[in-house]
Design a protein around this motif. Structure first.
Motif, PDB file in Angstrom:
ATOM      1  N   GLN A  49      34.608 -10.409 -30.337  1.00  0.00           N
ATOM      2  CA  GLN A  49      34.297  -9.294 -31.243  1.00  0.00           C
ATOM      3  C   GLN A  49      34.275  -7.988 -30.459  1.00  0.00           C
ATOM      4  OE1 GLN A  49      32.961  -9.342 -34.557  1.00  0.00           O
ATOM      5  NE2 GLN A  49      32.395 -11.497 -34.909  1.00  0.00           N
ATOM      6  N   ARG A  50      34.408  -6.905 -31.197  1.00  0.00           N
ATOM      7  CA  ARG A  50      34.381  -5.631 -30.510  1.00  0.00           C
ATOM      8  C   ARG A  50      33.095  -4.867 -30.868  1.00  0.00           C
ATOM      9  NH1 ARG A  50      39.062  -5.299 -27.966  1.00  0.00           N
ATOM     10  NH2 ARG A  50      38.455  -3.297 -27.063  1.00  0.00           N
ATOM     11  N   LEU A  51      32.672  -4.019 -29.916  1.00  0.00           N
ATOM     12  CA  LEU A  51      31.482  -3.202 -30.128  1.00  0.00           C
ATOM     13  C   LEU A  51      31.845  -1.745 -29.896  1.00  0.00           C
ATOM     14  CD1 LEU A  51      28.619  -4.994 -28.183  1.00  0.00           C
ATOM     15  CD2 LEU A  51      28.765  -4.682 -30.637  1.00  0.00           C
ATOM     16  N   LEU A  52      31.270  -0.868 -30.689  1.00  0.00           N
ATOM     17  CA  LEU A  52      31.425   0.561 -30.435  1.00  0.00           C
ATOM     18  C   LEU A  52      30.186   1.020 -29.674  1.00  0.00           C
ATOM     19  CD1 LEU A  52      33.337   2.855 -30.968  1.00  0.00           C
ATOM     20  CD2 LEU A  52      32.053   3.401 -33.025  1.00  0.00           C
ATOM     21  N   ILE A  53      30.430   1.567 -28.493  1.00  0.00           N
ATOM     22  CA  ILE A  53      29.308   1.878 -27.596  1.00  0.00           C
ATOM     23  C   ILE A  53      29.158   3.388 -27.453  1.00  0.00           C
ATOM     24  CG2 ILE A  53      28.421   1.565 -25.263  1.00  0.00           C
ATOM     25  CD1 ILE A  53      30.088  -0.904 -25.053  1.00  0.00           C
ATOM     26  N   ASP A  54      27.927   3.813 -27.199  1.00  0.00           N
ATOM     27  CA  ASP A  54      27.617   5.235 -27.006  1.00  0.00           C
ATOM     28  C   ASP A  54      27.917   6.036 -28.256  1.00  0.00           C
ATOM     29  OD1 ASP A  54      28.548   5.454 -23.491  1.00  0.00           O
ATOM     30  OD2 ASP A  54      26.718   4.826 -24.491  1.00  0.00           O
ATOM     31  N   VAL A  55      27.547   5.460 -29.394  1.00  0.00           N
ATOM     32  CA  VAL A  55      27.748   6.173 -30.657  1.00  0.00           C
ATOM     33  C   VAL A  55      26.921   7.451 -30.649  1.00  0.00           C
ATOM     34  CG1 VAL A  55      27.315   6.043 -33.130  1.00  0.00           C
ATOM     35  CG2 VAL A  55      28.139   4.038 -31.902  1.00  0.00           C
ATOM     36  N   GLY A  56      27.543   8.538 -31.062  1.00  0.00           N
ATOM     37  CA  GLY A  56      26.780   9.778 -31.120  1.00  0.00           C
ATOM     38  C   GLY A  56      26.830  10.567 -29.823  1.00  0.00           C
ATOM     39  N   GLU A  57      27.306   9.941 -28.775  1.00  0.00           N
ATOM     40  CA  GLU A  57      27.463  10.641 -27.491  1.00  0.00           C
ATOM     41  C   GLU A  57      28.846  11.267 -27.422  1.00  0.00           C
ATOM     42  OE1 GLU A  57      25.100  10.713 -25.030  1.00  0.00           O
ATOM     43  OE2 GLU A  57      23.721   9.717 -26.398  1.00  0.00           O
ATOM     44  N   PRO A  58      29.094  12.112 -26.460  1.00  0.00           N
ATOM     45  CA  PRO A  58      30.408  12.763 -26.392  1.00  0.00           C
ATOM     46  C   PRO A  58      31.566  11.804 -26.175  1.00  0.00           C
ATOM     47  CG  PRO A  58      28.941  13.538 -24.638  1.00  0.00           C
ATOM     48  CD  PRO A  58      28.140  12.678 -25.520  1.00  0.00           C
ATOM     49  N   GLN A  59      31.328  10.668 -25.512  1.00  0.00           N
ATOM     50  CA  GLN A  59      32.470   9.784 -25.215  1.00  0.00           C
ATOM     51  C   GLN A  59      32.229   8.363 -25.688  1.00  0.00           C
ATOM     52  OE1 GLN A  59      32.537  10.326 -21.045  1.00  0.00           O
ATOM     53  NE2 GLN A  59      34.141  11.885 -21.132  1.00  0.00           N
ATOM     54  N   PRO A  60      32.168   8.117 -26.973  1.00  0.00           N
ATOM     55  CA  PRO A  60      32.022   6.730 -27.423  1.00  0.00           C
ATOM     56  C   PRO A  60      33.279   5.955 -27.087  1.00  0.00           C
ATOM     57  CG  PRO A  60      32.431   8.172 -29.283  1.00  0.00           C
ATOM     58  CD  PRO A  60      32.325   9.050 -28.088  1.00  0.00           C
ATOM     59  N   HIS A  61      33.090   4.677 -26.837  1.00  0.00           N
ATOM     60  CA  HIS A  61      34.266   3.859 -26.571  1.00  0.00           C
ATOM     61  C   HIS A  61      33.984   2.467 -27.095  1.00  0.00           C
ATOM     62  CE1 HIS A  61      31.455   3.661 -23.222  1.00  0.00           C
ATOM     63  NE2 HIS A  61      31.836   2.396 -23.059  1.00  0.00           N
ATOM     64  N   ASP A  62      35.024   1.668 -27.231  1.00  0.00           N
ATOM     65  CA  ASP A  62      34.726   0.325 -27.699  1.00  0.00           C
ATOM     66  C   ASP A  62      35.064  -0.686 -26.621  1.00  0.00           C
ATOM     67  OD1 ASP A  62      37.570  -0.821 -29.562  1.00  0.00           O
ATOM     68  OD2 ASP A  62      37.444   0.575 -27.885  1.00  0.00           O
ATOM     69  N   ALA A  63      34.472  -1.876 -26.746  1.00  0.00           N
ATOM     70  CA  ALA A  63      34.637  -2.895 -25.710  1.00  0.00           C
ATOM     71  C   ALA A  63      34.628  -4.263 -26.374  1.00  0.00           C
ATOM     72  CB  ALA A  63      33.509  -2.791 -24.693  1.00  0.00           C
ATOM     73  N   GLU A  64      35.159  -5.261 -25.637  1.00  0.00           N
ATOM     74  CA  GLU A  64      35.210  -6.617 -26.168  1.00  0.00           C
ATOM     75  C   GLU A  64      34.084  -7.449 -25.584  1.00  0.00           C
ATOM     76  OE1 GLU A  64      38.850  -8.509 -25.281  1.00  0.00           O
ATOM     77  OE2 GLU A  64      38.117 -10.508 -25.843  1.00  0.00           O
ATOM     78  N   ILE A  65      33.498  -8.271 -26.417  1.00  0.00           N
ATOM     79  CA  ILE A  65      32.438  -9.167 -25.937  1.00  0.00           C
ATOM     80  C   ILE A  65      33.083 -10.396 -25.325  1.00  0.00           C
ATOM     81  CG2 ILE A  65      30.451 -10.556 -26.573  1.00  0.00           C
ATOM     82  CD1 ILE A  65      30.006  -8.690 -28.909  1.00  0.00           C
ATOM     83  N   VAL A  66      32.819 -10.643 -24.047  1.00  0.00           N
ATOM     84  CA  VAL A  66      33.431 -11.781 -23.374  1.00  0.00           C
ATOM     85  C   VAL A  66      32.420 -12.870 -23.013  1.00  0.00           C
ATOM     86  CG1 VAL A  66      35.317 -10.396 -22.474  1.00  0.00           C
ATOM     87  CG2 VAL A  66      33.253 -10.717 -21.131  1.00  0.00           C
ATOM     88  N   GLY A  67      31.149 -12.634 -23.196  1.00  0.00           N
ATOM     89  CA  GLY A  67      30.211 -13.675 -22.816  1.00  0.00           C
ATOM     90  C   GLY A  67      28.835 -13.426 -23.413  1.00  0.00           C
TER      91      GLY A  67
END
Lengths: 891, 117
Positions: free
Chosen positions: A667-685
């Motif tokens: 699954q993917r997560l959106l990280i640092d929501v609301g911050e200047p540089q949000p990015h998304d990442a994959e859950i691997v474990g």
């Protein structure tokens, strides 16, 4: 004589301060002498009054002292009219004291118990109250500290957020309710280089007005002004007094010198006054630049506000004004400021935080101990008073006035109170020193604890009153008895109502002890559970330390990663080291990082689908080294490089809460929501959860990223095969082979880190346990005393019974039965009270309910056994009596 | 209770207040105000006894037997019947004399050492 003028009347009024004898003899002369001078117009009024007031003061004091001494020397009072206008005759006072001392010597046990009880009660009460007062009630060490406020933000999603720099600027600019308004960021760690010893120092970013708000003026140089709040001019610092002394030896020429912090030059413009700190201890302060980077972003909330209310402005008015400004900001900047407002609270409230609950509980506990102590003393005095009825009767028959007898008893009581007071004072001083040191561990270090004399005086006063009241009661009652009857009875019957009073007192004592014991029991269990919490990782044989890599020399992630890898390698080379891992924040250490996340695709992005989690960057071997189990998926590998796809590993609480019905892997997560540089990442474990904010706090949701994918100030965990403290030097040396300008900080074993997080709880448990023990001892003594008296009263009766064939067993049953009855009543009352009261300490408990069944059963049982024992001893004495002696005894 | 007879030496050294009062009374019986003005006058204002100090000292001196209330009173109209007049006792005179001698001895030593001329 002509009419008295105003000044003369004042003087005459002041003459009344003299002892009556002196006044009646010389008052007129004194007034005449004053008048003569007063009416002489040549004299300066001011000098006249100062001279005469001075003279009056001295003569008043001298005359009063002389009266006391002259009486004790037994001077012929008929001479010169210093006649017996005084109440207390000092000569007989000495007699009273001697008599009292003699009676104490005859009953040393009684005197010892009373003095000990009073001493313990007074001493402990004073000590605890002094600590509480020092921490909870003392004003902050700033001028007019009640005008100081602390500001933070609330919004629809939370109530303890910080204030953003542009918002702060607007508040400061538009409000008139504050004499000074300033803000600060959290403390940061900086590497100080360029001097003879590299050192990690702590600095804080503040706005202008910070020092002024707190009422501090610099010892050298200046503080910051609004002109300094710009990137171009903000490379300056004010250093702390302690830092100045430590690194510069207090040299006055320090202003103008340059400090190299994180490889950047900062000019020293001032030195703060000694002892100036607010909550965190820092070595220097630097100004906030509003015109660059984070200073421009309204959504970056990273400031806490400190302000001083303008004179005459109340908190409510100031808050109202702030609310108006908040509304204005909301309208002007709807994307960032909706529902945001700044809230102010008195600074003092913030300083103490949750120590409050604990300290109040302790205060209650110690108050109870004092009450129990007084009850005990009252009991003992009543008992003694009753047994001396015969003696009183004899003395009355011989001509002593009841006034005289009362004075005798009063003298005894006061002496006991005085001796108890001395013991208590000594105990208080010693205890405050011991307690003060351990109480302050974990509390903001700006408080000083010293013996509070108001409490000492209060406790002393209470014991003197107890002594007086209960010392006198028997004699007042005795003064009403028929002297004849009392003489005949031989003092055996005892005062019936006195008996009930004393029984009631013991019941109360037992009840109060019960409450204390239950409270202590709960805390003990709490601490025990806390200590046994599994933190989720392996704490033994681990050494930890921190390094901060200054961004000037280590400006790319590659450089940072390279350093960390090399350091890990070198440390692994030290004999005794098993493995080394790196993380951005150690679990259970005091730092943390959190951010907002969302799951893309789940509803719209709004405040209810966003959630917050802790985050940590870790090296690839972190989980294995720490003993954190891998539940699903994989660990981080070398393949997860800085330029690779973003990956995260989540922990179990996270998975359970956010992905309860699905597999999080992939699954993917959106990280640092609301911050200047949000990015998304994959859950691997998915890995096991760990405690982070303390063993007593539930495990937070956490997710991990590889160290290569984030810039960090690394914390190292070194797993060793032996006692980690033996390897500290080698480990530091290994780091320094790479870069000898790197300070190694917070070097400690993981075990110590964890212990520190429970130290507060330990202290509370220790203290309350101690009080409970004291209460138990006192209650036991109380029961013993009352039963003992009961036995003593019934010696003849027991003798008769035994002569008539009663067995020893029956005597026991009689006496112990009485004791059990007394204690039983107390137990009942105590249980019920405890049920109602322990509710208030619920916030201190961990893993144990406020009405925990185990505690509520064990404690009464314990108290019951103690009561039995306390009754058994006098019972034994009674049973051992020779019936003939018993029958013959007068008592 | 009768006072034990005391030796003059037991009173030495005198406090300044006692000394000045004895001195003032050595040549004439006086009342309180009179003592105060005599002392102030003789010492040219250097020593001023406040009323409280004065009467407190008088009280103690009466008790120790250094002075006594005097039956002699000046002839009217100088007499003020409300006021009490005091005079030295024989003990008082002896004590004053001893104290003056003690001071004289000390002054002599000071002269020898050229402290004063």
């Amino acid at each position: 004589m002509t009419r008295l003028r105003l000044g003369e009347r004042v003087y005459r009024a002041l003459l009344a301060l003299h002892p009556r004898s002196f006044r009646s003899a010389y008052g007129d002369d004194l007034l005449a002498a004053f008048s003569a001078r007063y009416r002489d117009r040549h004299r300066s009024r001011v000098r006249l009054w100062t001279f005469h007031l001075n003279d009056l003061l001295r003569s008043v004091l001298r005359e009063h002292v002389s009266v006391v001494f002259s009486q004790s020397r037994g001077v012929n009072a008929a001479r010169r009219g210093e006649a017996a206008t005084l109440g207390v005759h000092m000569g007989t006072m000495k007699q009273d004291i001697r008599y009292a001392l003699r009676s104490f010597r005859r009953n040393p046990g009684f005197a010892a118990i009373v003095i000990l009880t009073l001493g313990l009660g007074i001493g402990m009460n004073t000590a605890i109250f002094s600590v509480v007062d020092g921490v909870l009630l003392t004003p902050l060490p700033f001028d007019d500290a009640d005008r100081l406020v602390w500001g933070y933000s609330t919004f629809s999603g939370g109530s303890n957020a910080s204030v953003s720099p542009p918002d702060f600027w607007d508040y400061r600019d538009q409000s008139t309710a504050f004499a000074a308004l300033s803000a600060r960021r959290g403390g940061g760690s900086y590497a100080l280089t360029g001097m003879d010893k590299p050192e990690q120092v702590r600095g804080q970013i503040i706005t202008a007005g910070f020092f002024e708000a707190l009422g501090a003026a610099p010892v050298l140089g200046r503080t910051f002004s609004m002109e300094d709040e710009s990137a171009a001019t903000s490379k300056i610092v004010v250093i702390s007094y302690g830092f100045w002394q430590r690194r510069f030896g207090g040299e006055p020429s320090v202003v103008g010198r340059t400090l190299t912090l994180n490889d950047e030059p900062f000019e020293i413009v001032g030195v703060a006054p000694p002892g100036f700190q607010l909550f965190n201890v820092v070595d220097f302060w630097r100004p906030l630049a509003f015109d660059v980077g984070g200073g421009l972003i309204r959504r970056f909330h990273n400031l806490r506000v400190v302000g001083r209310l303008a004179p005459g402005v109340s908190m409510e008015k100031a808050q109202a004004e702030l609310d108006v400004i908040s509304k204005r900001l909301e309208e002007a900047y709807p994307e960032s400021n909706t529902t945001w407002r700044m809230v102010i609270v008195p600074l003092h409230q913030i300083a103490v935080g949750n120590a409050r609950a604990a300290l109040l509980v302790l205060l209650g506990a110690v108050g109870l101990v004092l009450l129990i102590g007084c009850a005990n003393v009252a009991n003992l005095l009543l008992a003694r008073g009753a047994t001396r009825e015969a003696e009183m009767a004899v003395r009355t028959a011989l001509g002593a006035s009841s006034h005289r007898l009362m004075r005798q008893l009063l003298t005894e009581s006061f002496m006991l109170a005085a001796l108890g007071g001395i013991l208590g004072t000594v105990l208080a001083v010693v205890s405050v020193r011991v307690l003060g040191a351990s109480a302050l561990d974990g509390l903001p270090g700006i408080f000083e604890v010293a013996v509070d004399y108001r409490v000492l005086v209060f406790a002393l006063g209470l014991s003197i009153v107890t002594g007086a009241v209960f010392g006198l009661l028997p004699s007042i009652a005795g003064a009403q008895t028929d002297v004849n009857a009392a003489l005949k009875e031989g003092g055996r019957s005892g005062n019936a109502s006195g008996n009930t009073t004393r029984a009631a007192l013991v019941t109360v004592e037992v009840a109060l002890s019960m409450v204390l014991l239950i409270g202590a029991g709960l805390l003990i269990q709490s601490f025990w559970r806390l200590n046994n919490v599994d933190p989720g990782f392996d704490v033994d044989n681990a050494l930890t330390f921190r390094i901060s890599l200054p961004s000037v020399r280590y400006d790319t992630r590659e450089k940072q990663t390279a350093f960390m890898q090399l350091a890990a390698e070198r440390i692994r080379g030290v004999p005794g080291v098993v493995d080394v891992a790196v993380t951005s924040h150690l679990p259970l250490a005091r730092t943390a990082d959190d951010t907002d996340l969302a799951v893309p695709g789940r509803h719209q992005l709004g405040t209810d689908t966003q959630f917050n989690a802790q985050t940590r960057a870790v090296s690839t071997n972190f989980f294995e080294l720490m003993g954190i189990p891998l539940i699903r998926g994989r660990q981080f590998t070398e393949a997860d490089r800085v330029d690779g796809p973003n990956v995260v590993i989540i922990d179990e609480p996270f998975a359970v809460r956010i992905f309860p019905d699905e597999d999080p892997l992939g699954q993917r997560l959106l990280i640092d929501v609301g911050e200047p540089q949000p990015h998304d990442a994959e859950i691997v474990g998915v890995v096991g959860g760990v405690n982070h904010f303390g063993l007593g706090v539930p495990r937070p949701m956490q997710f991990y990223v590889p160290v290569a994918q984030r810039s960090i100030g690394p914390s190292f965990v070194v797993r060793t095969s032996m006692d980690p403290m033996t390897l500290t030097d080698e480990v530091q040396a290994a780091v320094w082979t790479i870069d000898d300008q790197q300070p190694v900080t917070s070097l400690t074993t993981y075990q110590d880190l964890v212990t520190r997080s429970t130290s507060q709880s330990f202290f509370q448990m220790l203290l309350l346990g101690f009080f409970a023990l004291v209460a138990l001892v006192l209650a036991a003594l109380g029961i013993y005393g009352v039963i003992g008296y009961y036995v003593a009263q019934r010696v003849r009766e027991v003798g008769i019974r035994m002569a008539l064939g009663a067995a020893r067993r029956d005597v026991y049953r009689l006496v112990v039965g009485r004791g059990v009855m007394l204690a039983g009543a107390g137990l009942m009352v105590g249980l019920v009270t405890a049920f109602g009261v322990t509710r208030f300490m619920a916030s201190l408990l961990f893993g144990v309910g406020a009405t925990d069944v185990a505690t509520f059963t064990v404690v009464p049982a314990l108290l019951g056994i103690v009561a039995l024992l306390a009754s058994y001893l006098p019972a034994r004495r009674a049973a051992r009596l020779d019936p003939m002696t018993a029958l013959r005894s007068e008592q | 209770m009768a006072q034990k007879a005391r030796k003059a030496e037991d009173f030495l050294p005198l406090t300044p207040a006692v000394f000045h009062i004895l001195l003032a009374l050595s040549d004439e019986k006086r009342h309180g105000l009179g003592i105060m003005s005599e002392i102030e006058g003789r010492t040219l204002g250097a020593v001023r006894l406040g009323p409280g100090t004065l009467y407190g000292t008088i009280k103690r001196m009466l008790r120790s037997g250094l002075i006594e209330e005097s039956d002699e009173r000046p002839a009217p109209p100088d007499d003020d019947t409300r006021r009490r007049y005091y005079g030295p006792t024989a003990l008082g005179q002896r004590v004053l004399s001893h104290e003056a001698q003690r001071l004289q001895l000390l002054v002599g030593v000071a002269r020898d050492k050229k402290v004063i001329g």
